[in-house]
Design a protein around this motif. Structure first.
Motif, PDB file in Angstrom:
ATOM      1  N   ASN A  60     -25.130  16.604  -5.227  1.00 38.77           N
ATOM      2  CA  ASN A  60     -24.515  16.467  -6.547  1.00 38.77           C
ATOM      3  C   ASN A  60     -24.191  15.018  -6.873  1.00 38.77           C
ATOM      4  O   ASN A  60     -24.317  14.588  -8.032  1.00 38.77           O
ATOM      5  N   LEU A  61     -23.780  14.245  -5.880  1.00 38.78           N
ATOM      6  CA  LEU A  61     -23.482  12.839  -6.133  1.00 38.78           C
ATOM      7  C   LEU A  61     -24.758  12.052  -6.459  1.00 38.78           C
ATOM      8  O   LEU A  61     -24.743  11.175  -7.331  1.00 38.78           O
ATOM      9  N   GLU A  62     -25.840  12.360  -5.788  1.00 38.13           N
ATOM     10  CA  GLU A  62     -27.101  11.694  -6.104  1.00 38.13           C
ATOM     11  C   GLU A  62     -27.574  12.076  -7.498  1.00 38.13           C
ATOM     12  O   GLU A  62     -28.031  11.221  -8.271  1.00 38.13           O
ATOM     13  N   ALA A  63     -27.452  13.368  -7.848  1.00 42.43           N
ATOM     14  CA  ALA A  63     -27.825  13.798  -9.197  1.00 42.43           C
ATOM     15  C   ALA A  63     -26.951  13.094 -10.233  1.00 42.43           C
ATOM     16  O   ALA A  63     -27.434  12.670 -11.285  1.00 42.43           O
ATOM     17  N   GLY A  64     -25.655  12.969  -9.924  1.00 44.42           N
ATOM     18  CA  GLY A  64     -24.759  12.269 -10.825  1.00 44.42           C
ATOM     19  C   GLY A  64     -25.151  10.821 -11.021  1.00 44.42           C
ATOM     20  O   GLY A  64     -25.042  10.276 -12.122  1.00 44.42           O
ATOM     21  N   ALA A  65     -25.638  10.175  -9.954  1.00 49.23           N
ATOM     22  CA  ALA A  65     -26.070   8.777 -10.057  1.00 49.23           C
ATOM     23  C   ALA A  65     -27.300   8.651 -10.956  1.00 49.23           C
ATOM     24  O   ALA A  65     -27.408   7.701 -11.742  1.00 49.23           O
ATOM     25  N   HIS A  66     -28.234   9.591 -10.854  1.00 48.66           N
ATOM     26  CA  HIS A  66     -29.401   9.583 -11.737  1.00 48.66           C
ATOM     27  C   HIS A  66     -28.958   9.694 -13.196  1.00 48.66           C
ATOM     28  O   HIS A  66     -29.431   8.935 -14.063  1.00 48.66           O
ATOM     29  N   ILE A  67     -28.085  10.651 -13.469  1.00 45.77           N
ATOM     30  CA  ILE A  67     -27.627  10.868 -14.843  1.00 45.77           C
ATOM     31  C   ILE A  67     -26.828   9.665 -15.335  1.00 45.77           C
ATOM     32  O   ILE A  67     -26.976   9.238 -16.486  1.00 45.77           O
ATOM     33  N   ASN A  82     -25.848  19.453 -19.631  1.00 48.99           N
ATOM     34  CA  ASN A  82     -25.253  20.769 -19.416  1.00 48.99           C
ATOM     35  C   ASN A  82     -23.991  20.609 -18.560  1.00 48.99           C
ATOM     36  O   ASN A  82     -23.733  19.535 -18.011  1.00 48.99           O
ATOM     37  N   PRO A  83     -23.161  21.661 -18.447  1.00 47.09           N
ATOM     38  CA  PRO A  83     -21.899  21.518 -17.711  1.00 47.09           C
ATOM     39  C   PRO A  83     -22.066  21.028 -16.274  1.00 47.09           C
ATOM     40  O   PRO A  83     -21.265  20.214 -15.793  1.00 47.09           O
ATOM     41  N   THR A  84     -23.100  21.495 -15.580  1.00 43.77           N
ATOM     42  CA  THR A  84     -23.308  21.042 -14.198  1.00 43.77           C
ATOM     43  C   THR A  84     -23.549  19.543 -14.150  1.00 43.77           C
ATOM     44  O   THR A  84     -22.985  18.830 -13.302  1.00 43.77           O
ATOM     45  N   GLN A  85     -24.375  19.034 -15.054  1.00 46.25           N
ATOM     46  CA  GLN A  85     -24.666  17.601 -15.079  1.00 46.25           C
ATOM     47  C   GLN A  85     -23.417  16.788 -15.402  1.00 46.25           C
ATOM     48  O   GLN A  85     -23.184  15.727 -14.812  1.00 46.25           O
ATOM     49  N   MET A  86     -22.595  17.285 -16.331  1.00 50.36           N
ATOM     50  CA  MET A  86     -21.364  16.562 -16.662  1.00 50.36           C
ATOM     51  C   MET A  86     -20.397  16.564 -15.482  1.00 50.36           C
ATOM     52  O   MET A  86     -19.702  15.576 -15.235  1.00 50.36           O
ATOM     53  N   TRP A  87     -20.366  17.650 -14.727  1.00 47.34           N
ATOM     54  CA  TRP A  87     -19.524  17.682 -13.531  1.00 47.34           C
ATOM     55  C   TRP A  87     -20.068  16.743 -12.459  1.00 47.34           C
ATOM     56  O   TRP A  87     -19.310  16.094 -11.734  1.00 47.34           O
ATOM     57  N   GLN A  88     -21.386  16.670 -12.324  1.00 42.99           N
ATOM     58  CA  GLN A  88     -21.968  15.784 -11.323  1.00 42.99           C
ATOM     59  C   GLN A  88     -21.593  14.328 -11.602  1.00 42.99           C
ATOM     60  O   GLN A  88     -21.230  13.587 -10.681  1.00 42.99           O
ATOM     61  N   VAL A  89     -21.648  13.915 -12.858  1.00 43.07           N
ATOM     62  CA  VAL A  89     -21.238  12.554 -13.212  1.00 43.07           C
ATOM     63  C   VAL A  89     -19.745  12.370 -12.982  1.00 43.07           C
ATOM     64  O   VAL A  89     -19.302  11.336 -12.449  1.00 43.07           O
ATOM     65  N   SER A  90     -18.955  13.364 -13.366  1.00 46.43           N
ATOM     66  CA  SER A  90     -17.495  13.256 -13.228  1.00 46.43           C
ATOM     67  C   SER A  90     -17.084  13.152 -11.766  1.00 46.43           C
ATOM     68  O   SER A  90     -16.191  12.361 -11.410  1.00 46.43           O
ATOM     69  N   SER A 117     -26.111   7.066   0.684  1.00 44.67           N
ATOM     70  CA  SER A 117     -26.955   5.887   0.463  1.00 44.67           C
ATOM     71  C   SER A 117     -27.925   6.100  -0.694  1.00 44.67           C
ATOM     72  O   SER A 117     -28.228   5.167  -1.436  1.00 44.67           O
ATOM     73  N   SER A 118     -28.393   7.349  -0.874  1.00 47.68           N
ATOM     74  CA  SER A 118     -29.333   7.621  -1.970  1.00 47.68           C
ATOM     75  C   SER A 118     -28.677   7.385  -3.320  1.00 47.68           C
ATOM     76  O   SER A 118     -29.303   6.849  -4.246  1.00 47.68           O
ATOM     77  N   ALA A 119     -27.396   7.770  -3.459  1.00 51.47           N
ATOM     78  CA  ALA A 119     -26.678   7.555  -4.716  1.00 51.47           C
ATOM     79  C   ALA A 119     -26.346   6.080  -4.891  1.00 51.47           C
ATOM     80  O   ALA A 119     -26.505   5.515  -5.985  1.00 51.47           O
ATOM     81  N   LEU A 120     -25.913   5.439  -3.819  1.00 49.69           N
ATOM     82  CA  LEU A 120     -25.519   4.033  -3.898  1.00 49.69           C
ATOM     83  C   LEU A 120     -26.720   3.153  -4.236  1.00 49.69           C
ATOM     84  O   LEU A 120     -26.596   2.191  -5.019  1.00 49.69           O
ATOM     85  N   ASP A 121     -27.877   3.468  -3.684  1.00 49.53           N
ATOM     86  CA  ASP A 121     -29.077   2.690  -3.987  1.00 49.53           C
ATOM     87  C   ASP A 121     -29.400   2.746  -5.477  1.00 49.53           C
ATOM     88  O   ASP A 121     -29.792   1.738  -6.085  1.00 49.53           O
ATOM     89  N   LEU A 122     -29.236   3.926  -6.075  1.00 52.19           N
ATOM     90  CA  LEU A 122     -29.490   4.064  -7.508  1.00 52.19           C
ATOM     91  C   LEU A 122     -28.518   3.225  -8.329  1.00 52.19           C
ATOM     92  O   LEU A 122     -28.886   2.630  -9.337  1.00 52.19           O
TER      93      LEU A 122
END
Length: 208
Positions: A68-75, A144-152, A164-169
């Protein structure tokens, strides 16, 4: 006594007239570089915080997992980084907005990073609803709600070690010419936008 009452009435009547003349004939602060009204921030902040705390979700329906943190970093890169900056890379124009767009990967105050001291539900409310007259849009029709939660959740953990995958992004520089302006669910590659009329819409076809 009668003269006092007449003077009081005329004084009260003059207040809206003076305010009208000021806004229509004077120079109210409407440019970014203008000085704000006295107590402007405090006056606006009180009802905003009351609304947020009354409506924000009290708990997240998903966990702050690596996925979820990596998805949040993409978004975040697609939707937020242009105004709110990246890890070690502040936005080039955020300081010239009014109010300034907060840099969500920069430490401030007592060492807090971004909004990591806010409950995730507060950040979710701001992402979903936006904030009027600040440049902060509402994303509830884009994500969508899941994506907004991932960013939050990503932002709530900005002061903690991240995968590391999220931090690299978050460390990669942002090229505004190749930002993917379509919503993440569209699953299309980044593309250079040269014609604003060709910009992909974030809304589904039935809402365009």
């Amino acid at each position: 006594m009668k003269a006092f009452l007449i003077g009081l009435f005329l004084g009260i009547l003059a207040i809206p007239v003076v305010i009208f003349c000021y806004f229509h004939l004077g120079h109210p602060p409407v440019a970014v570089a203008d000085s704000p009204f006295p107590m402007e921030k405090q006056i606006v902040r009180a009802p905003l915080q009351a609304r947020i705390h009354a409506e924000m979700p009290k708990s997240a329906p998903i966990e702050a997992s690596g996925t979820n943190l990596e998805a949040g970093a993409h978004i975040y890169r697609q939707q937020c980084a242009a105004c709110h900056g990246l890890y070690g890379r502040p936005s080039s124009f955020a300081a010239h907005m009014y109010p300034h767009a907060p840099q969500l990967w920069a430490p401030h105050g007592n060492g807090t990073v971004g909004v990591s001291d806010d409950p995730p539900g507060e950040t979710y409310w701001k992402v979903a609803n936006g904030i009027r007259l600040t440049g902060m849009p509402a994303f509830d029709k884009v994500l969508n709600p899941t994506q907004m939660w991932q960013v939050s959740l990503l932002l709530a953990n900005a002061d903690k070690p991240l995968p590391s995958s999220a931090l690299d992004l978050l460390k990669q520089p942002l090229d505004l010419d190749t930002v993917n302006l379509a919503p993440p669910t569209a699953n299309v590659p980044p593309q250079k936008i040269t014609d604003l009329n060709a910009m992909p819409s974030p809304l589904p076809p039935d809402q365009q």
